[in-house]
Design a protein around this motif. Structure first.
Motif, PDB file in Angstrom:
ATOM      1  N   GLY A 115       0.229   7.888  -6.092  1.00 54.29           N
ATOM      2  CA  GLY A 115      -0.973   8.705  -6.266  1.00 54.29           C
ATOM      3  C   GLY A 115      -1.582   8.509  -7.639  1.00 54.29           C
ATOM      4  N   GLU A 139       0.408   4.297  -2.583  1.00 53.50           N
ATOM      5  CA  GLU A 139       0.045   5.640  -2.114  1.00 53.50           C
ATOM      6  C   GLU A 139       1.020   6.682  -2.639  1.00 53.50           C
ATOM      7  OE1 GLU A 139      -3.300   4.759  -0.848  1.00 53.50           O
ATOM      8  OE2 GLU A 139      -2.695   6.840  -0.513  1.00 53.50           O
ATOM      9  N   LYS A 140       2.276   6.306  -2.638  1.00 55.35           N
ATOM     10  CA  LYS A 140       3.322   7.237  -3.042  1.00 55.35           C
ATOM     11  C   LYS A 140       3.127   7.679  -4.492  1.00 55.35           C
ATOM     12  CE  LYS A 140       8.243   7.352  -2.653  1.00 55.35           C
ATOM     13  NZ  LYS A 140       9.423   6.480  -2.551  1.00 55.35           N
ATOM     14  N   SER A 182      -4.163   4.815  -5.717  1.00 50.03           N
ATOM     15  CA  SER A 182      -4.091   5.129  -4.284  1.00 50.03           C
ATOM     16  C   SER A 182      -5.478   5.106  -3.638  1.00 50.03           C
ATOM     17  CB  SER A 182      -3.442   6.499  -4.097  1.00 50.03           C
ATOM     18  OG  SER A 182      -4.172   7.464  -4.824  1.00 50.03           O
ATOM     19  N   ARG A 183      -5.467   5.187  -2.328  1.00 51.61           N
ATOM     20  CA  ARG A 183      -6.689   4.982  -1.554  1.00 51.61           C
ATOM     21  C   ARG A 183      -7.833   5.916  -1.960  1.00 51.61           C
ATOM     22  NH1 ARG A 183      -7.984   2.302   2.851  1.00 51.61           N
ATOM     23  NH2 ARG A 183      -5.873   1.663   3.326  1.00 51.61           N
ATOM     24  N   GLN A 213       0.819  -1.211   0.000  1.00 48.63           N
ATOM     25  CA  GLN A 213       0.000   0.000   0.000  1.00 48.63           C
ATOM     26  C   GLN A 213       0.858   1.268   0.000  1.00 48.63           C
ATOM     27  OE1 GLN A 213      -3.796  -0.167   0.653  1.00 48.63           O
ATOM     28  NE2 GLN A 213      -3.479   1.789  -0.359  1.00 48.63           N
TER      29      GLN A 213
END
Ligand SMILES: [Zn+2]
Length: 690
Positions: free
Chosen positions: A129, A126-127, A332-333, A122
């Motif tokens: 994006g 996330e990094k 990403s989240r 994750q």
């Protein structure tokens, strides 16, 4: 790219599953938890209900009362319960495999393990994006005019990166099943069906507003300011509504004649001259496309008009949306959450997102080269050759029973019967897992690069599909992975296929009495066989060609019977304001009724006149019908039920139980149902087909 025909059961729009089951069960041992150790558990019944009043409630009332839908699911029943166990088995394998990083580079274990690990990383995701979207968005931005549409769509479709507009792929030629044919189909919608764009009731209007808001939110996540995003979302709605209005209904798409329009590329160019078709094919790397099947000509004509008169800014907005929505679940989240919010929460009523490992596993466990790599590891641990042998015996018993039924049919003439028997004898059978696995060696899988892994795997699958053009038919391929709880019939292959995943309780239990197994997996086998003779499958011959083998009189007699099935299911109320669509679900309902009947006959034949002793007070025939009701039981969220009523060719589980049973004299006899009982349909409206 083309949807799999005639599966037993439609899996959800969101990949389903849950629950823990430990050490990698052998098929025979898998399944029953301590609570339900018996093949037919008396606690699952509701004895306060009379079996002839409502058999679904009688057989499942206890289970229905104590069962709740897990927060991350739209529906929960026998299929999902077993799928959860299979998923846990595969999960244990993936965990173990991904924890080691010393696998030989290029080995199955390295690819599968690193893929799973990359999905679980994750932090790395996330990094990044929205960065993985950049090259795609730049490609759209660089369009100079709508003439560039062909090359841009080719790039997106070739990479399986969204794009929309229409669908393209290679599949068997329905009228010449020994050859592959390019197939052009309608597509490009973001809502589940064309009718979502045109219906004028309050619910539909509200859903469209929420959809536009969702598109705008995603555009913001992809870097647009909110004013632009809102305007672009409106443009998306304009484009999609035009595509929707030109789309063929799901009911019409079930008729294989209506989706067969083979033509030369030059004819396609005349049909929709505004789009650069040759440039599109070239962009996909296809040098020679001689013929193409235009599955929905009216749609392609409208798409052609739109290629010209939708403005460049509108096309850009539309293409951006399809690029973003295709990538969102793997970004990403923020993207994942917004996609969940609309597709799962709003559309299907699911309150909670699945754990990450379930979502990553769902991306991997698809009928693709990487999915089969995982499948190889799965069957090593979770498949019993004993189950396969028993299945082969069961299948041949069912085939013999259906043969007897066809010979004895009162409404079919000798010539048609001969063709039907020829088709039945030609059925191919696949059980467990592929004899030849798809080759994943050319897919590079890198730890820490989830998006890249997905895109490399997708590009490989697209290429593999397109390269079939001009090649001999590959008859070794499977349309489902080994751990799948499902089965299918392919009309062009004329074959029935049963993955290892379904050869477990409650469908198949090596420890249970035969009555239970024939009522479970027997009915499943019969269901798939009957698809070869449902309203759609019966239009294909023994070689898998769309070619009429019926006399006119026999076809008429057949249709007068299937009309009764349409009427029967049209009358079933699935939601307070929505009934089952009898025409959409006709093929599945014919298959359910025929499958049940053939399975019962095959079981009777296997007894050779013996009468099994009752178990727990239930006779053999009663246990057969009880397990039939068990396999179809489920609880479902109303929102998800509505989506399915609009899109799913399968009826809700309740009606898959009471519909076929209320048409079956063998059932009346087993439970002593009398004239006038709800579960005994009057003879003049009772369909009897196969
Ligand atoms: Zn089916």
């Amino acid at each position: 790219m083309l949807r799999l025909p005639h599966a037993l059961f439609s899996l959800g729009l969101v990949a389903t599953s849950l629950v823990a089951q430990s050490p990698l069960p052998q098929v025979a041992k898998a399944g029953k938890t301590a609570k339900t150790a018996k093949a037919i558990d008396p606690a699952d019944l509701d004895l306060a209900v009379k079996p002839c009043d409502d058999f679904y409630q009688y057989a499942n009332g206890g289970w229905l009362k104590r069962s709740t839908i897990p927060a991350d699911k739209a529906r929960f029943g026998s299929f999902e319960e077993l799928a959860d166990r299979n998923r846990d088995t595969l999960h244990a394998i993936l965990e173990e495999t991904s924890q080691r990083s010393d696998w030989k580079k290029g080995s199955l274990e390295q690819k599968v393990g690193d893929f799973f690990a990359s999905g679980m990383d994750q932090a790395a995701i996330e990094k990044l994006g929205a960065a993985p979207l950049s090259p795609w968005l730049a490609r759209i931005e660089a369009m100079k005019s709508t003439r560039d549409l062909a090359s841009v769509l080719a790039a997106f479709h070739g990479a399986h990166a969204g794009g929309g507009g229409f669908g393209f792929g290679v599949a068997q030629d329905a009228k010449n099943s020994t050859q592959y044919l390019a197939q052009l189909s309608q597509g490009g919608l973001g809502l589940p069906d064309r009718d979502y764009y045109t219906k004028t009731d309050a619910k539909s209007k509200d859903l469209r507003e929420k959809y536009v808001a969702h598109v705008a939110k995603m555009m913001v996540l992809a870097g647009e300011d909110s004013m632009d995003a809102r305007a672009h979302a409106d443009a998306v709605m304009i484009v999609e509504t035009r595509l929707a209005k030109a789309s063929m209904s799901r009911v019409d798409q079930r008729d294989p004649q209506k989706t067969y329009h083979k033509m030369l590329v030059s004819e396609l160019e005349q049909m929709a001259p505004q789009f650069a078709w040759r440039l599109y094919f070239k962009g996909l790397g296809l040098k020679q496309v001689g013929d193409v099947n235009v599955r929905q000509p009216a749609f392609i004509m409208e798409f052609g008009s739109m290629a010209e008169d939708i403005t460049l800014p509108e096309w850009r907005a539309y293409l951006r949306w399809h690029a973003v929505s295709s990538a969102a679940p793997h970004l990403s989240r923020a993207f994942v959450d917004e996609a969940f919010d609309f597709n799962s929460r709003i559309l299907n009523g699911i309150p909670q997102q699945q754990d990450r490992w379930k979502r990553v596993q769902a991306v991997l466990d698809t009928p693709s080269a990487l999915g089969e790599a995982a499948g190889q590891l799965y069957v090593k641990q979770a498949f019993s050759p004993e189950a396969k042998q028993k299945m082969v015996v069961l299948i041949e018993n069912l085939r013999a029973a259906l043969k007897e039924k066809i010979v004895a049919l009162p409404w079919m003439g000798a010539d048609t019967k001969q063709q039907a028997l020829k088709k039945l004898a030609a059925f191919g059978v696949k059980v467990g897992y592929p004899d030849k696995w798809k080759d994943a060696s050319k897919i590079e899988v890198v730890r820490g690069d989830f998006y890249g892994n997905i895109m490399r795997a997708r590009a490989f699958e697209t290429r593999h599909n397109l390269e079939k053009l001009g090649q001999p038919i590959d008859r070794t391929e499977w349309g489902m992975t080994p751990s799948t709880v499902n089965a299918y019939y392919s009309p062009t292959m004329n074959e029935i296929v049963f993955p290892a995943g379904i050869l477990q309780p409650p469908f198949f239990d090596a420890k249970a009495d035969d009555a239970v197994n024939y009522g479970g997996i027997g009915a499943v086998i019969g269901h798939e066989m009957t698809h070869g003779f449902d309203d759609s499958g019966s239009q294909f011959d023994a070689e898998g060609n769309l070619k009429n083998w019926w006399t006119e009189a026999d076809k008429k007699a057949y249709e007068s019977r299937t009309d009764l099935v349409v009427k029967e299911f049209d009358a079933f109320k699935a939601l307070p304001d929505q009934n089952v669509n009898g025409k959409l679900t006709l093929g599945e309902n014919i298959a359910d009724l025929g499958g049940l009947k053939i399975a019962f006959a095959a079981w009777q034949k296997s007894l050779g006149g013996r009468s099994p002793d009752p178990i727990d007070g239930f006779t053999g025939p009663q246990r057969f019908f009880l397990n039939f009701a068990v396999i179809w039981r489920n609880v479902i969220r109303p929102e998800a039920q509505r989506v399915r009523l609009n899109t799913d060719p399968h009826s809700p589980g309740r009606f898959r139980t009471i519909g076929p049973l209320s048409n079956l004299p063998e059932f009346y006899q087993a439970f002593g149902c009398a004239d006038g009982d709800a579960m005994k349909r009057a003879e003049d409206v009772r369909p009897s087909i196969w």
